[in-house]
Enzyme design. Sequence first.
Site, PDB file in Angstrom:
ATOM      1  N   HIS A   1      12.491   1.578  12.300  1.00 38.37           N
ATOM      2  CA  HIS A   1      11.636   0.580  11.598  1.00 38.37           C
ATOM      3  C   HIS A   1      10.687   1.059  10.661  1.00 38.37           C
ATOM      4  O   HIS A   1      10.145   0.240   9.910  1.00 38.37           O
ATOM      5  CB  HIS A   1      10.979  -0.562  12.635  1.00 38.37           C
ATOM      6  CG  HIS A   1       9.885  -0.074  13.362  1.00 38.37           C
ATOM      7  ND1 HIS A   1       9.939   0.582  14.948  1.00 38.37           N
ATOM      8  CD2 HIS A   1       8.621  -0.015  12.819  1.00 38.37           C
ATOM      9  CE1 HIS A   1       8.750   0.684  14.866  1.00 38.37           C
ATOM     10  NE2 HIS A   1       8.004   0.483  13.947  1.00 38.37           N
TER      11      HIS A   1
ATOM     12  N   ASP B   1      16.165   2.412  17.900  1.00 37.97           N
ATOM     13  CA  ASP B   1      14.784   2.465  17.018  1.00 37.97           C
ATOM     14  C   ASP B   1      14.646   3.919  16.572  1.00 37.97           C
ATOM     15  O   ASP B   1      13.699   4.376  16.685  1.00 37.97           O
ATOM     16  CB  ASP B   1      13.756   1.736  17.300  1.00 37.97           C
ATOM     17  CG  ASP B   1      12.796   1.607  16.202  1.00 37.97           C
ATOM     18  OD1 ASP B   1      12.959   1.671  14.989  1.00 37.97           O
ATOM     19  OD2 ASP B   1      11.639   1.224  16.610  1.00 37.97           O
TER      20      ASP B   1
ATOM     21  N   GLY C   1       0.376   1.752  13.459  1.00 39.27           N
ATOM     22  CA  GLY C   1       0.399   3.100  12.689  1.00 39.27           C
ATOM     23  C   GLY C   1       0.894   4.301  13.507  1.00 39.27           C
ATOM     24  O   GLY C   1       0.891   5.408  13.013  1.00 39.27           O
TER      25      GLY C   1
ATOM     26  N   SER D   1       3.555   3.909  15.807  1.00 41.36           N
ATOM     27  CA  SER D   1       4.928   4.162  15.868  1.00 41.36           C
ATOM     28  C   SER D   1       5.713   4.902  15.253  1.00 41.36           C
ATOM     29  O   SER D   1       5.220   5.541  14.077  1.00 41.36           O
ATOM     30  CB  SER D   1       5.466   2.577  15.599  1.00 41.36           C
ATOM     31  OG  SER D   1       5.121   2.038  14.428  1.00 41.36           O
ATOM     32  N   GLY D   2       6.798   5.510  15.823  1.00 45.65           N
ATOM     33  CA  GLY D   2       7.429   6.609  15.118  1.00 45.65           C
ATOM     34  C   GLY D   2       7.239   7.901  15.618  1.00 45.65           C
ATOM     35  O   GLY D   2       7.531   9.087  15.376  1.00 45.65           O
TER      36      GLY D   2
END
Length: 255
Positions: A62, A107, A206, A208-209
């Site tokens: 995402h 994801d 900020g 996420s990932g």
Amino acid sequence: MLLLLMVLEALWAGGNTFETHIIGGRNAVPHSRPYMVSLQKSGCHQCGGVLLNQNWVLTAAHCVTQPTQQLRLVLGLHVLGEPSPTYRIKKVVLHPKHKPVPHLENDLALLKLDGKVKPSKTIQPLALPQGRQAVAAGTRCSVAGWGLTHQPGQLAKVLQELDLRVLDTRMCNNSRFWNGTISPHMICLAADSKSQAPCKVRVLGGDSGGPVVCRRGQVAGILSFSSVECTDIFKPPVAVAVAPYMPWIKKVLRH
Ligand SMILES: *[C@@H]1O[C@H](CO)[C@@H](O)[C@H](O)[C@H]1NC(C)=O
Ligand SMILES: *[C@@H]1O[C@H](CO)[C@@H](O)[C@H](O)[C@H]1NC(C)=O
């Protein structure tokens, strides 16, 4: 599901990016996580990521829904905005079964850099997990990111880190918690210490990932989503487990 939709709608309404942030973390020791990547758009931090080798970064799918020409990957950062090696994205490989917001299943995205990374004191890859086993409930992990530290608030300038432990997936999936929205390859996380305030478990906006590290030197998960409600202890942060996706990751990295 309805709750998740509401949460995600609120997030969409609040900004055009779906992000994860750390509240109640601590400043990381400078360059103690040399695998951390800041995914940026026009110089603004959007998401975290993890360097896997000289060519590839793993992040959340995402995080890369926008045109990639505008995105940059900044490596070796401690403080946002400081000059650091920056790469363009040569190729985006989204997990073939990823589902976008609000479902956020599988994801994961692999990003190929437009140049070979030169490892240094401040830039080092993080190893992938060995086996395919999921991370057991109760395991202690940590996360890091430059996401929001307050809500409403600003992004952290200095890399923040936070200790978490893995929650039992069945509990996390029950009607009081994420109510059936947790799929088998997800990891639910909660603050390590019971004395921590609910806000301290928020990982949203900020972050996420970014990687979840449980066993030293290995990426166990990638932060995926959380709730908007700071006080809601029943909506703990959720990561995608990396181990179950190893066949896909290996295949992409080989080609
Ligand atoms: C949980 O999800 C079910 C079915 O999706 C729904 O009917 C129910 O109202 C939800 N429960 C809560 C507490 O949100
Ligand atoms: C969570 O609940 C949903 C709905 O009951 C189910 O489809 C899903 O497989 C469950 N997740 C896990 C990890 O058991």
